[in-house]
Design a protein around this motif. Structure first.
Motif, PDB file in Angstrom:
ATOM      1  N   ARG A  87      13.243 -15.105 -57.121  1.00  0.00           N
ATOM      2  CA  ARG A  87      14.251 -14.053 -57.029  1.00  0.00           C
ATOM      3  C   ARG A  87      14.734 -14.029 -55.579  1.00  0.00           C
ATOM      4  NH1 ARG A  87      12.120  -9.335 -59.793  1.00  0.00           N
ATOM      5  NH2 ARG A  87      10.671  -9.169 -58.052  1.00  0.00           N
ATOM      6  N   ILE A  88      16.001 -14.339 -55.377  1.00  0.00           N
ATOM      7  CA  ILE A  88      16.546 -14.325 -54.020  1.00  0.00           C
ATOM      8  C   ILE A  88      16.758 -12.865 -53.619  1.00  0.00           C
ATOM      9  CG2 ILE A  88      18.440 -15.035 -52.533  1.00  0.00           C
ATOM     10  CD1 ILE A  88      18.786 -17.474 -54.359  1.00  0.00           C
ATOM     11  N   ALA A  89      15.940 -12.431 -52.668  1.00  0.00           N
ATOM     12  CA  ALA A  89      15.885 -11.008 -52.310  1.00  0.00           C
ATOM     13  C   ALA A  89      16.669 -10.672 -51.058  1.00  0.00           C
ATOM     14  CB  ALA A  89      14.433 -10.569 -52.137  1.00  0.00           C
ATOM     15  N   GLY A  90      17.229 -11.684 -50.389  1.00  0.00           N
ATOM     16  CA  GLY A  90      17.984 -11.412 -49.181  1.00  0.00           C
ATOM     17  C   GLY A  90      18.004 -12.602 -48.247  1.00  0.00           C
ATOM     18  N   LEU A  91      18.307 -12.331 -46.973  1.00  0.00           N
ATOM     19  CA  LEU A  91      18.418 -13.366 -45.955  1.00  0.00           C
ATOM     20  C   LEU A  91      17.456 -13.099 -44.810  1.00  0.00           C
ATOM     21  CD1 LEU A  91      22.328 -13.657 -45.655  1.00  0.00           C
ATOM     22  CD2 LEU A  91      20.792 -14.893 -47.216  1.00  0.00           C
ATOM     23  N   MET A  92      17.169 -14.150 -44.063  1.00  0.00           N
ATOM     24  CA  MET A  92      16.279 -14.056 -42.909  1.00  0.00           C
ATOM     25  C   MET A  92      16.873 -14.871 -41.767  1.00  0.00           C
ATOM     26  SD  MET A  92      13.812 -16.351 -41.452  1.00  0.00           S
ATOM     27  CE  MET A  92      12.249 -16.269 -40.575  1.00  0.00           C
ATOM     28  N   GLY A  93      16.692 -14.399 -40.543  1.00  0.00           N
ATOM     29  CA  GLY A  93      17.174 -15.147 -39.391  1.00  0.00           C
ATOM     30  C   GLY A  93      16.394 -14.821 -38.141  1.00  0.00           C
ATOM     31  N   MET A  94      16.398 -15.779 -37.205  1.00  0.00           N
ATOM     32  CA  MET A  94      15.747 -15.608 -35.906  1.00  0.00           C
ATOM     33  C   MET A  94      16.790 -15.750 -34.815  1.00  0.00           C
ATOM     34  SD  MET A  94      12.290 -17.860 -36.539  1.00  0.00           S
ATOM     35  CE  MET A  94      11.668 -17.492 -34.879  1.00  0.00           C
ATOM     36  N   ALA A  95      16.892 -14.736 -33.969  1.00  0.00           N
ATOM     37  CA  ALA A  95      17.883 -14.762 -32.898  1.00  0.00           C
ATOM     38  C   ALA A  95      17.468 -15.733 -31.802  1.00  0.00           C
ATOM     39  CB  ALA A  95      18.056 -13.356 -32.317  1.00  0.00           C
ATOM     40  N   SER A  96      18.411 -16.058 -30.950  1.00  0.00           N
ATOM     41  CA  SER A  96      18.133 -16.933 -29.808  1.00  0.00           C
ATOM     42  C   SER A  96      17.075 -16.317 -28.900  1.00  0.00           C
ATOM     43  CB  SER A  96      19.411 -17.164 -28.990  1.00  0.00           C
ATOM     44  OG  SER A  96      20.398 -17.800 -29.761  1.00  0.00           O
ATOM     45  N   ASN A  97      16.297 -17.180 -28.282  1.00  0.00           N
ATOM     46  CA  ASN A  97      15.279 -16.730 -27.333  1.00  0.00           C
ATOM     47  C   ASN A  97      15.954 -16.534 -25.971  1.00  0.00           C
ATOM     48  OD1 ASN A  97      12.919 -16.134 -26.007  1.00  0.00           O
ATOM     49  ND2 ASN A  97      12.175 -18.233 -25.932  1.00  0.00           N
ATOM     50  N   THR A  98      16.526 -15.360 -25.794  1.00  0.00           N
ATOM     51  CA  THR A  98      17.293 -15.075 -24.588  1.00  0.00           C
ATOM     52  C   THR A  98      17.155 -13.608 -24.204  1.00  0.00           C
ATOM     53  OG1 THR A  98      19.549 -15.015 -23.671  1.00  0.00           O
ATOM     54  CG2 THR A  98      19.340 -14.633 -26.032  1.00  0.00           C
ATOM     55  N   ASP A  99      17.370 -13.326 -22.930  1.00  0.00           N
ATOM     56  CA  ASP A  99      17.367 -11.940 -22.460  1.00  0.00           C
ATOM     57  C   ASP A  99      18.731 -11.280 -22.632  1.00  0.00           C
ATOM     58  OD1 ASP A  99      14.692 -12.031 -21.683  1.00  0.00           O
ATOM     59  OD2 ASP A  99      15.193 -12.866 -19.715  1.00  0.00           O
ATOM     60  N   ASP A 100      19.702 -12.029 -23.108  1.00  0.00           N
ATOM     61  CA  ASP A 100      21.058 -11.515 -23.292  1.00  0.00           C
ATOM     62  C   ASP A 100      21.119 -10.697 -24.583  1.00  0.00           C
ATOM     63  OD1 ASP A 100      23.733 -11.008 -23.661  1.00  0.00           O
ATOM     64  OD2 ASP A 100      24.393 -13.060 -23.230  1.00  0.00           O
ATOM     65  N   GLU A 101      20.964  -9.384 -24.443  1.00  0.00           N
ATOM     66  CA  GLU A 101      20.925  -8.524 -25.629  1.00  0.00           C
ATOM     67  C   GLU A 101      22.250  -8.519 -26.385  1.00  0.00           C
ATOM     68  OE1 GLU A 101      19.522  -4.627 -24.731  1.00  0.00           O
ATOM     69  OE2 GLU A 101      17.515  -5.312 -24.126  1.00  0.00           O
ATOM     70  N   THR A 102      23.334  -8.735 -25.667  1.00  0.00           N
ATOM     71  CA  THR A 102      24.644  -8.789 -26.330  1.00  0.00           C
ATOM     72  C   THR A 102      24.704  -9.957 -27.297  1.00  0.00           C
ATOM     73  OG1 THR A 102      25.716  -7.784 -24.414  1.00  0.00           O
ATOM     74  CG2 THR A 102      27.123  -8.958 -25.961  1.00  0.00           C
ATOM     75  N   GLN A 103      24.171 -11.093 -26.872  1.00  0.00           N
ATOM     76  CA  GLN A 103      24.146 -12.266 -27.746  1.00  0.00           C
ATOM     77  C   GLN A 103      23.243 -12.037 -28.947  1.00  0.00           C
ATOM     78  OE1 GLN A 103      23.258 -16.016 -25.850  1.00  0.00           O
ATOM     79  NE2 GLN A 103      22.667 -16.973 -27.775  1.00  0.00           N
ATOM     80  N   VAL A 104      22.060 -11.484 -28.709  1.00  0.00           N
ATOM     81  CA  VAL A 104      21.131 -11.208 -29.797  1.00  0.00           C
ATOM     82  C   VAL A 104      21.763 -10.265 -30.811  1.00  0.00           C
ATOM     83  CG1 VAL A 104      18.923 -10.111 -30.391  1.00  0.00           C
ATOM     84  CG2 VAL A 104      19.071 -11.660 -28.416  1.00  0.00           C
ATOM     85  N   ARG A 105      22.401  -9.221 -30.311  1.00  0.00           N
ATOM     86  CA  ARG A 105      23.057  -8.256 -31.200  1.00  0.00           C
ATOM     87  C   ARG A 105      24.172  -8.937 -32.015  1.00  0.00           C
ATOM     88  NH1 ARG A 105      22.935  -2.883 -31.369  1.00  0.00           N
ATOM     89  NH2 ARG A 105      21.881  -2.749 -29.335  1.00  0.00           N
TER      90      ARG A 105
END
Length: 223
Positions: free
Chosen positions: A146-164
Motif C-alpha cells: 500500500r503506497i502510503a506516501g513519499l519520503m525524502g532527505m534534504a541536502s546536508n547543508t546549514d542553508d535553512e532556506t535550501q532545506v525548506r
C-alpha cells in the motif's frame, strides 16, 4: 549514552500541533535503550539494517511498530516481510514488487513510502519526479503493498532556506501525486521528512513522520 528523556518530551511537544508522528531511529543502539523509550510510550522505531532489525524485533514486544528506513536490497525483503510496519525508502519498481511478493506470502499488506531524491548530493538515493510518475503508472497491480506516501532527505547543508525549499517541493509533489493517483484515498497521507537537525523545518513544510535518532539516543558509535 542513555536515552535523553528531556529531548524526547521536547520533540513530542514540537510534533503535537502538527499531529505528526515520531520515528525513533534506534539503529546501532542497544535493545535496553529501546525498552526505555517503549516504557515511556514510544511505539514506532526505525532501523537501517535488516539483520539488526530482525534481531531486535525478536527481543521486543510485538506491538512495536518497526519502520525500515535504510536502503533496502530486494534479496533482504523476505527477512522483514513477516512483521515490518512500514518501509520508507522504496526507490524502484523492482523493490516494490518484491515487497508485495513477500508480503503476500505472509497474507499481509505492507505500507511503503516512495523515496524521492530532493537533495543536491548525488550520493543520496531516490526517484526523480519523472521516475516517480513512471513507477506509479506501473504499481497498481501489486496487491501486497500500500503506497502510503513519499519520503525524502534534504541536502546536508546549514542553508535553512535550501532545506525548506527542498521539503516544500516534496510537499507540492505529494499533493500532485495524491490528486492524480490517490484521490479520496485515506492511506496516501504520509510525508516522511526531517531528522534531528532539520525536523522543525520539515514539520512546518508538511511532514507527518520525523525520523529522529541522535537527539534521543546520542551520537552513534560505528566502531
Amino acid at each position: 549514552m542513555a536515552v535523553n528523556f528531556n529531548n524526547y518530551r521536547q520533540v513530542l511537544q514540537q510534533l503535537e500541533p502538527y499531529k505528526a508522528k515520531l520515528v525513533a531511529v534506534s539503529k546501532t543502539k542497544p535493545v535496553e535503550d529501546i525498552r526505555d523509550l517503549y516504557a515511556e510510550g514510544q511505539r514506532i522505531f526505525g532501523e537501517n539494517y535488516v539483520q539488526e532489525l530482525v534481531d531486535k524485533a525478536g527481543q521486543l514486544p510485538q506491538d512495536v511498530q518497526w519502520h525500515f528506513i535504510g536502503h533496502l536490497q530486494s534479496n533482504k525483503v523476505k527477512y522483514i516481510a513477516p512483521f515490518v510496519g512500514m518501509i520508507h525508502g522504496v526507490d524502484s519498481l523492482k523493490l516494490l514488487a518484491e515487497i508485495s511478493k513477500q508480503a503476500l506470502k505472509h497474507h499481509r499488506v505492507i505500507d511503503c513510502l516512495l523515496q524521492v531524491h530532493i537533495a543536491t548530493e548525488e550520493t543520496k538515493f531516490g526517484l526523480s519526479e519523472t521516475e516517480l510518475f513512471q513507477l506509479l503508472e506501473q504499481a497498481g497491480s501489486l496487491a501486497g503493498v500500500r503506497i502510503a506516501g513519499l519520503m525524502g532527505m534534504a541536502s546536508n547543508t546549514d542553508d535553512e532556506t535550501q532545506v525548506r525549499r527542498e521539503f516544500a517541493g516534496l510537499k507540492t509533489l505529494h499533493n500532485a501525486v495524491k490528486e492524480k493517483y490517490f484521490p479520496g484515498d485515506e492511506f496516501f497521507k504520509e510525508l516522511s521528512t526531517g531528522m534531528s537537525g532539520d525536523y522543525k523545518i520539515a514539520l512546518e513544510e508538511g511532514s507527518t513522520l520525523v525520523r529522529i535518532g541522535s537527539l534521543l539516543f546520542g551520537a552513534r558509535n560505528y566502531a
